[in-house]
Enzyme design. Sequence first.
Site, PDB file in Angstrom:
ATOM      1  N   LYS A 267       0.883  -1.169   0.000  1.00 39.51           N
ATOM      2  CA  LYS A 267       0.000   0.000   0.000  1.00 39.51           C
ATOM      3  C   LYS A 267       0.914   1.211   0.000  1.00 39.51           C
ATOM      4  CE  LYS A 267      -3.433   2.382   2.947  1.00 39.51           C
ATOM      5  NZ  LYS A 267      -4.351   2.257   4.107  1.00 39.51           N
ATOM      6  N   GLU A 271      -3.358   7.212   2.227  1.00 40.02           N
ATOM      7  CA  GLU A 271      -3.719   7.430   3.633  1.00 40.02           C
ATOM      8  C   GLU A 271      -2.474   7.542   4.503  1.00 40.02           C
ATOM      9  OE1 GLU A 271      -6.546   4.212   4.423  1.00 40.02           O
ATOM     10  OE2 GLU A 271      -8.143   5.422   3.535  1.00 40.02           O
ATOM     11  N   ASP A 350     -14.857   2.723  -1.111  1.00 37.79           N
ATOM     12  CA  ASP A 350     -14.258   1.963  -0.020  1.00 37.79           C
ATOM     13  C   ASP A 350     -15.259   1.000   0.621  1.00 37.79           C
ATOM     14  OD1 ASP A 350     -12.451   1.106   1.802  1.00 37.79           O
ATOM     15  OD2 ASP A 350     -12.407   2.933   3.007  1.00 37.79           O
ATOM     16  N   GLU A 378     -16.386  -3.955   7.979  1.00 33.02           N
ATOM     17  CA  GLU A 378     -16.095  -2.589   8.419  1.00 33.02           C
ATOM     18  C   GLU A 378     -17.282  -1.642   8.249  1.00 33.02           C
ATOM     19  OE1 GLU A 378     -12.739  -0.778   6.455  1.00 33.02           O
ATOM     20  OE2 GLU A 378     -13.109   1.173   7.403  1.00 33.02           O
TER      21      GLU A 378
HETATM   22  O1  GCW Z   1     -11.327   0.948   4.331  1.00 30.49           O
HETATM   23  C1  GCW Z   1     -10.221   1.706   4.684  1.00 30.49           C
HETATM   24  C2  GCW Z   1     -10.043   1.430   6.129  1.00 30.49           C
HETATM   25  C3  GCW Z   1      -8.621   1.482   6.587  1.00 30.49           C
HETATM   26  C4  GCW Z   1      -7.777   0.628   5.652  1.00 30.49           C
HETATM   27  C5  GCW Z   1      -7.895   1.193   4.255  1.00 30.49           C
HETATM   28  C6  GCW Z   1      -7.166   0.362   3.211  1.00 30.49           C
HETATM   29  C7  GCW Z   1      -5.895  -0.745   6.167  1.00 30.49           C
HETATM   30  O2  GCW Z   1     -10.845   2.307   6.857  1.00 30.49           O
HETATM   31  O3  GCW Z   1      -8.599   1.002   7.896  1.00 30.49           O
HETATM   32  O4  GCW Z   1      -6.431   0.536   6.052  1.00 30.49           O
HETATM   33  O5  GCW Z   1      -9.230   1.223   3.847  1.00 30.49           O
HETATM   34  O6  GCW Z   1      -7.826  -0.392   2.534  1.00 30.49           O
HETATM   35  O7  GCW Z   1      -5.969   0.487   3.073  1.00 30.49           O
END
Ligand code: GCW
Length: 663
Positions: A267, A271, A350, A378
Amino acid sequence: MGTTDWTQLWLNYHRAYEGEGTWNIALEGFESSDAVVSNAICEFKKAVVLLIGEQVTNTADSSSRSLTLKITNDAEIPAEGYAIEGGSDGIALKASDANGVLYGVFAILRQISCGRRADEVKETASPSNPLRMMNHWDNMDGSIERGYSGESFFFENEEIVTGARTRDYARFMASIGINGVVINNVNVKGAASYLITDRYFDKLKELSKIFEGYGIKLYMSLNFASPIEIGGMETCDPLDKEVISWWEKKIKEVYDNLPNLGGFLVKADSEGRPGPFTYGRTQADGANMLGDVIAPYGGIIIWRCFVYNCTQDWRDTKTDRARAGYDYFKDLDGAYHGNVILQIKNGPMDFQIREPVSPLLGGLTKTNQMLEVQVAQEYTGHQIDLCYLIPLFKEVLDFHTHCAQEKDTVADVVSGRTMGNRLGGMAAVINTGNDMNWTGDDLAAANTYGFGRLSFNTDLTAEEIAREWIRQTLSLPQKEEDILCNMLLKSREIYERYTSPLGIGWMVTPNGHYGPSVDGYEYSRWGTYHRADHLGIGVDRTDKGTGYAQQYYPENAKLYNDPKTCPEELLLFFHHIPYTWELKSGKTLIQHIYDSHFQGEEEARGLASDWESIKSAVPEDVYARVKERFDLQLDNAREWRDQVNSYFFRKSGIPDEKGRTIY
Ligand code: GCW
């Protein structure tokens, strides 16, 4: 009601019938010294005693009927595939490799658990996807990012843990066809950055060995900034010669210790994670550098496409998070090296309860690609609310991208069928933890099971998978099985009805992501807006808006661009629509919002009473654990219903036609 060893999930091996034979095992072209073959035999021995009360002895016993499990190497069977067929003298299993033997044995046990007699067992199968992976978001302190079933069973206090649970985990994964597992969170920080150092090699070797015995390759998430964080360098620029030679040494050291490592998941630039953008390089520069370094060892780099600007200004209506994946990755199509795979989330945002399929899937035509879904709940109820996700995954797999004349579905694209790629497949963010029952909510194991089965055979239906899971796990009488199956099958739409309407998503409590907060993400930096005002709601992603709809091939672009042809379940994802807009049902948009929330809450109560209705057929402890969750789900559904309805009533000033209570 049979006894359920809930720690064994769907490998419970309830007594299916009373057999009266004795088994022996004959190998032709396979060696029992092969760890995978030997584990397969071991599983068979253990299971047939429980399932049908028959022993595996290998010495002829004249008092009982002698049966043979005959395992033959047959080069005609595709890689990892199997052919099984029962008859009066036992079962024949043919495969061309050890994984095929293992999957064949699990298929035999599955069919018997699901109601066939040994002599009726029959199937020929081979995996739809080359890679079938679980991604753990486990941290080395034992916590799990987005974990809802306890702590990690891989890590504790910055150490790697192996034991009986590790072996069981590997068995479960093998039984559903998983052949790759990423053990650590994609957000690689702290101790996890050191997984590629000798601090952890010994334990990783152990883990890798356990996995290998079940046909699973170990993968790890990698910190792109490792040269800085553990190498003491000043840069991690992927084109810097010293950085490259640091990686060469590092990867050699890793493979000297872990020769069977599958590779790495990365990744980057997302973020807050470091990545090539910091140095003015492209995603391809970063992925290819690592790909080249790992190529001599046969390893692969799985590079995530979850790259977007997470410091947006909500006032800015032109920047659209949904566009980001395609904007960053499409132009570089064809530039990625052969051992690099791009891993793409199912939707452009997401893991919301409803999103369109990411236009990158099939949008890329010269690049290895893999579908990423989230089994961990989630945004879909935290393994408290019932939400069987296989129907959602099926929709994604069946989606026609129009990237080719034929074989253009997402299932075709990621399997490699469309473009002839050798590398591709499906990955899921898994929902397990160290809770005794593995998944917190006992019923959430249907998603774990279902993902594996679906990745192995994308033609299975959501219902077939649900029934298989129920039969093996709980073995209920037909009526109760039907009730539970039906509960699972409708749960996703129920969750959708009482949460966010018509594809708009979000409206969820920030950070935690459980429960409603309509404006929780409305004025934040994450690019997650619903744009509701007193006249209407939705995001204009047409050619007059952000232009996101134009990222699809013309057939889909056209469909999505026009609110009259846009599938209604995605209407607000693509369009800003007045509350008075008339839907196909003849209802106005606002009335639909009210109705759907009242209906969803009511249906959630229906799920809870369905569960109550099968109480006497399920083990007491399971009943109690699930019931506790339904109680919480009802509070949640009520809260969603009332907050969303009140919000839109207050915004629009339009009353509910049916005069129900809105606050
Ligand atoms: O869905 C979001 C989540 C993060 C996650 C990110 C990702 C691992 O809130 O917690 O990080 O995606 O997919 O990288």
